[in-house]
Design a protein around this motif. Structure first.
Motif, PDB file in Angstrom:
ATOM      1  N   GLY A  53       0.782  -1.230   0.000  1.00  9.35           N
ATOM      2  CA  GLY A  53       0.000   0.000   0.000  1.00  9.35           C
ATOM      3  C   GLY A  53       0.816   1.284   0.000  1.00  9.35           C
ATOM      4  O   GLY A  53       0.253   2.373  -0.021  1.00  9.35           O
ATOM      5  N   VAL A  54       2.128   1.175   0.010  1.00 10.49           N
ATOM      6  CA  VAL A  54       2.985   2.372   0.044  1.00 10.49           C
ATOM      7  C   VAL A  54       3.040   3.008  -1.339  1.00 10.49           C
ATOM      8  O   VAL A  54       3.399   2.361  -2.320  1.00 10.49           O
ATOM      9  CB  VAL A  54       4.405   2.019   0.525  1.00 10.49           C
ATOM     10  N   GLY A  55       2.665   4.266  -1.412  1.00 12.43           N
ATOM     11  CA  GLY A  55       2.744   5.011  -2.667  1.00 12.43           C
ATOM     12  C   GLY A  55       1.865   4.441  -3.758  1.00 12.43           C
ATOM     13  O   GLY A  55       1.045   3.558  -3.532  1.00 12.43           O
ATOM     14  N   HIS A  56       2.035   4.970  -4.947  1.00 16.07           N
ATOM     15  CA  HIS A  56       1.267   4.488  -6.100  1.00 16.07           C
ATOM     16  C   HIS A  56       1.767   3.121  -6.534  1.00 16.07           C
ATOM     17  O   HIS A  56       0.976   2.206  -6.758  1.00 16.07           O
ATOM     18  CB  HIS A  56       1.355   5.500  -7.247  1.00 16.07           C
ATOM     19  N   SER A  57       3.064   2.981  -6.666  1.00 19.60           N
ATOM     20  CA  SER A  57       3.650   1.680  -7.034  1.00 19.60           C
ATOM     21  C   SER A  57       4.923   1.394  -6.247  1.00 19.60           C
ATOM     22  O   SER A  57       5.545   0.354  -6.447  1.00 19.60           O
ATOM     23  CB  SER A  57       3.958   1.633  -8.533  1.00 19.60           C
ATOM     24  N   SER A  58       5.308   2.274  -5.333  1.00 18.42           N
ATOM     25  CA  SER A  58       6.563   2.105  -4.592  1.00 18.42           C
ATOM     26  C   SER A  58       6.596   0.826  -3.771  1.00 18.42           C
ATOM     27  O   SER A  58       7.628   0.152  -3.704  1.00 18.42           O
ATOM     28  CB  SER A  58       6.802   3.297  -3.660  1.00 18.42           C
ATOM     29  N   GLY A  59       5.480   0.485  -3.138  1.00 20.49           N
ATOM     30  CA  GLY A  59       5.431  -0.739  -2.343  1.00 20.49           C
ATOM     31  C   GLY A  59       5.637  -1.974  -3.197  1.00 20.49           C
ATOM     32  O   GLY A  59       6.423  -2.864  -2.857  1.00 20.49           O
ATOM     33  N   LEU A  60       4.941  -2.024  -4.331  1.00 23.28           N
ATOM     34  CA  LEU A  60       5.095  -3.157  -5.245  1.00 23.28           C
ATOM     35  C   LEU A  60       6.513  -3.201  -5.796  1.00 23.28           C
ATOM     36  O   LEU A  60       7.129  -4.276  -5.873  1.00 23.28           O
ATOM     37  CB  LEU A  60       4.082  -3.069  -6.382  1.00 23.28           C
ATOM     38  N   ASP A  61       7.053  -2.059  -6.167  1.00 23.77           N
ATOM     39  CA  ASP A  61       8.423  -1.998  -6.667  1.00 23.77           C
ATOM     40  C   ASP A  61       9.408  -2.494  -5.608  1.00 23.77           C
ATOM     41  O   ASP A  61      10.364  -3.208  -5.926  1.00 23.77           O
ATOM     42  CB  ASP A  61       8.795  -0.571  -7.075  1.00 23.77           C
ATOM     43  N   THR A  62       9.178  -2.127  -4.360  1.00 26.11           N
ATOM     44  CA  THR A  62      10.052  -2.555  -3.271  1.00 26.11           C
ATOM     45  C   THR A  62       9.965  -4.058  -3.062  1.00 26.11           C
ATOM     46  O   THR A  62      10.985  -4.733  -2.913  1.00 26.11           O
ATOM     47  CB  THR A  62       9.699  -1.811  -1.965  1.00 26.11           C
ATOM     48  N   ILE A  63       8.747  -4.592  -3.054  1.00 28.53           N
ATOM     49  CA  ILE A  63       8.565  -6.040  -2.906  1.00 28.53           C
ATOM     50  C   ILE A  63       9.260  -6.779  -4.045  1.00 28.53           C
ATOM     51  O   ILE A  63       9.936  -7.795  -3.827  1.00 28.53           O
ATOM     52  CB  ILE A  63       7.069  -6.397  -2.838  1.00 28.53           C
ATOM     53  N   PHE A  64       9.115  -6.277  -5.254  1.00 35.26           N
ATOM     54  CA  PHE A  64       9.777  -6.892  -6.404  1.00 35.26           C
ATOM     55  C   PHE A  64      11.297  -6.849  -6.225  1.00 35.26           C
ATOM     56  O   PHE A  64      11.989  -7.830  -6.488  1.00 35.26           O
ATOM     57  CB  PHE A  64       9.352  -6.190  -7.689  1.00 35.26           C
ATOM     58  N   GLY A  65      11.820  -5.727  -5.768  1.00 28.99           N
ATOM     59  CA  GLY A  65      13.255  -5.607  -5.524  1.00 28.99           C
ATOM     60  C   GLY A  65      13.752  -6.575  -4.466  1.00 28.99           C
ATOM     61  O   GLY A  65      14.820  -7.175  -4.599  1.00 28.99           O
ATOM     62  N   ILE A  66      12.964  -6.757  -3.411  1.00 30.00           N
ATOM     63  CA  ILE A  66      13.318  -7.718  -2.364  1.00 30.00           C
ATOM     64  C   ILE A  66      13.360  -9.129  -2.948  1.00 30.00           C
ATOM     65  O   ILE A  66      14.293  -9.898  -2.690  1.00 30.00           O
ATOM     66  CB  ILE A  66      12.335  -7.633  -1.178  1.00 30.00           C
ATOM     67  N   LEU A  67      12.353  -9.469  -3.750  1.00 29.93           N
ATOM     68  CA  LEU A  67      12.305 -10.794  -4.384  1.00 29.93           C
ATOM     69  C   LEU A  67      13.515 -11.010  -5.291  1.00 29.93           C
ATOM     70  O   LEU A  67      14.172 -12.060  -5.226  1.00 29.93           O
ATOM     71  CB  LEU A  67      11.016 -10.949  -5.183  1.00 29.93           C
ATOM     72  N   ILE A  68      13.826 -10.043  -6.131  1.00 29.17           N
ATOM     73  CA  ILE A  68      14.976 -10.158  -7.030  1.00 29.17           C
ATOM     74  C   ILE A  68      16.266 -10.320  -6.217  1.00 29.17           C
ATOM     75  O   ILE A  68      17.124 -11.140  -6.556  1.00 29.17           O
ATOM     76  CB  ILE A  68      15.071  -8.933  -7.967  1.00 29.17           C
ATOM     77  N   GLY A  69      16.395  -9.561  -5.143  1.00 29.41           N
ATOM     78  CA  GLY A  69      17.573  -9.691  -4.283  1.00 29.41           C
ATOM     79  C   GLY A  69      17.674 -11.063  -3.653  1.00 29.41           C
ATOM     80  O   GLY A  69      18.762 -11.655  -3.594  1.00 29.41           O
ATOM     81  N   MET A  70      16.546 -11.605  -3.197  1.00 31.49           N
ATOM     82  CA  MET A  70      16.546 -12.937  -2.601  1.00 31.49           C
ATOM     83  C   MET A  70      16.929 -13.996  -3.636  1.00 31.49           C
ATOM     84  O   MET A  70      17.710 -14.909  -3.343  1.00 31.49           O
ATOM     85  CB  MET A  70      15.170 -13.252  -2.006  1.00 31.49           C
TER      86      MET A  70
END
Length: 80
Positions: free
Chosen positions: A53-70
């Motif tokens: 729910g953070v920002g317009h797409s920031s939360g989704l972008d962050t989750i995606f970044g975490i997944l890519i990092g993992m």
């Protein structure tokens, strides 16, 4: 630093990355990462939705970044 010299992201994302470079993260990010690291699924859905729910797409972008990092970490030798 590439972040400062190239227009590779938005101003908001750039600021998040500046903080991350100093190992400072928002509570929504640290809550999700801590749950994942501890294998604690009790509040996962709430925490995931909170970050989503953070920002317009920031939360989704962050989750995606975490997944890519993992995934990148998992692919490294000796991290199986």
């Amino acid at each position: 630093m590439l972040l400062e010299s190239e227009p590779i992201t938005t101003d908001v994302s750039r600021e998040y990355l500046r903080y991350a470079a100093r190992h400072e993260f928002s509570s929504t990010v640290t809550e999700l990462v801590n749950l994942l690291a501890n294998g604690d699924t009790s509040n996962f859905q709430y925490t995931f939705q909170n970050l989503l729910g953070v920002g317009h797409s920031s939360g989704l972008d962050t989750i995606f970044g975490i997944l890519i990092g993992m995934l990148a970490f998992k692919k490294q030798p000796n991290n199986n």
